[in-house]
Write an enzyme that holds these catalytic residues in place. Structure first.
Site: not given
Ligand code: FAS
Ligand code: PHB
Length: 391
Positions: A293, A297, A385
């Site tokens: 995690p 995603k 990100y």
């Protein structure tokens, strides 16, 4: 009973797919093993990529998201007691992420399901797939003691890492790629204001920590723990003390403590199963892949899978064109592997590995220092990100 697409699982993958197919007028039934309360009660993802936010808006399901979601144009990285900010919006032409818990996403998807014609069968147990490689695929399940048979054209296995879909692909066809990490994340929820208005990913000698949130009054925090550690070994006081240490003095000065009302440990792994299609069976979401995690995603990949799958199913039923379905696995995997790489890299950069020697530790700190001073390096982090585009 008969439908065009049998969807297994009412998590993010299954529900987003159900909404996309209902909008396209494609008949589908979602078969979920658990109850709505159970699915909605699972505390999981917290960060939505821009593509997920856009899909919620495209489906007209973003009213609460726009009202309660926290838009973050930057994120923060801590090491050696200091914190630096990555201005993601400046580095990606204005992109951002939105903090809005998976529980809230599921509530929005469930609340709108009935009026949108998304058919969900909860408590569908003992589910079995039949003839997925043949001409008459179907699903059998039992609900409240009564046996049911659902004939279909296609099966979308959105049933998560422990589901039945992936196991229906023959072992000589399925290829699995995996990395199990030698640590997990201990996470808490507490009704206290977050230590910072944006997230802080902290690399510390003692281990990783993450400061996140669910709202301006509800914090979500994580600390890396060993695989042998148990929740009962972690009192709230011990958690807060460790979190303060790892976040560093700058953040710890503003840390508001309070009683946790949720505490859980999640293992970390990288996992990909190929192919994501076998005959009439399509895998989507955690059924096909898992990411640590760290890169936020997991849920977002489930969403991008089903966007691609829904597009392919529409192309098949509306245009009688099989190309989308034939290309689904390759197209979905192209994005999955990029997210796997980013999540693996970001985990390696921020976590303490048991076998890490002093040289490896110096490499981590050197890379963090380089990122801190490099616009190019921060751009790479930022564009991954906020979410890479759907190819
Ligand atoms: P899900 O697992 O969410 O849903 C699958 C559904 O299928 C479930 O409702 C299950 O009950 C049902 N099902 C399973 N087998 C079935 C069967 N045989 N018959 C019928 N139904 C069946 N991601 C992040 O981005 N950030 C995080 O912080 C984060 N934290 C996580 C913490 C934990 C403990 C876990 C397990 C995952 C976490 N994730 C996180 C990842 C998570 O958000 C997933 O990526 C996301 O839920 C994937 O959605 P689905 O693919 O729909 O799978
Ligand atoms: C969360 O808020 O749960 C969260 C945020 C970012 C991550 C993982 C989890 O990378």
């Amino acid at each position: 009973m008969r439908t065009q697409v049998a969807i297994i699982g009412a998590g993010p993958a299954g529900l987003f797919l159900g909404h996309l197919l209902a909008r396209a007028g494609i008949d589908a039934v979602v078969l979920e093993r658990r109850t709505r309360d159970y699915v909605e009660g699972r505390v999981r993802a917290g960060v939505l990529e821009q593509g997920t936010v856009a899909l919620m808006a495209e489906l007209g399901l973003d009213a609460r998201l726009r009202d309660e979601g926290l838009v973050h144009t930057g994120t923060n990285i801590g090491y050696d007691g200091e914190i630096f900010r990555v201005d993601m919006a400046a580095l990606t032409g204005g992109s951002a992420v939105t903090v809005y818990g998976q529980q809230e996403v599921m509530r929005d998807l469930f609340d709108a399901a009935e009026e949108r014609g998304v058919r969900i069968v909860f408590e569908a147990e003992d589910l079995v797939l039949e003839d997925i490689a043949g001409s008459s695929p179907s699903v059998r399940y039992v609900r409240h003691g009564e046996a049911h048979h659902l004939a279909c054209d296609y099966v979308a296995a959105c049933d998560g890492f422990h589901g039945v879909g992936r196991g229906a692909i023959p072992a000589d066809v399925l290829k699995v790629f995996e990395r199990v990490y030698p640590f997990g994340w201990l996470g808490i929820l507490a009704e206290v204001p977050p230590v910072n208005h944006e997230l802080i990913y902290a690399n510390h000698e003692r281990g990783f920590a993450l400061a996140s949130m669910r709202s301006p009054s509800r914090s979500r925090y994580y600390v890396q723990v060993g695989l042998d550690e148990r929740i009962e070994d972690w009192s709230d006081d011990r958690f807060w003390d460790e979190l303060a240490l790892r976040l560093g003095p700058q953040a710890a000065a503003g840390l508001v403590r309070g009683p946790s009302f949720e505490k859980s440990i999640a293992p970390l792994r990288s996992f990909v199963a190929e192919p994501m299609r076998y005959g009439a069976l399509f895998l989507a979401g955690d059924a096909a892949h898992i990411v640590p995690p760290t890169g936020a995603k997991g849920m977002n990949l489930a969403v991008s899978d089903v966007r691609i799958l829904a597009e392919a199913l529409v192309r098949h039923y509306r245009d009688r064109d099989p190309a989308g379905l034939d290309g689904y696995s390759a197209r979905a995997l192209a994005r999955v592997w990029k997210a796997e790489r980013f999540s693996w890299w970001f985990t390696g950069l921020t976590h303490r590995f048991p076998d890490m020697d002093p040289f490896a530790r110096r490499m981590q700190v050197a890379e963090l220092a380089y990122i801190r001073g490099s616009q190019a390096a921060q751009t790479v982090l930022a564009e991954n990100y906020v979410g890479l585009p759907l190819a």
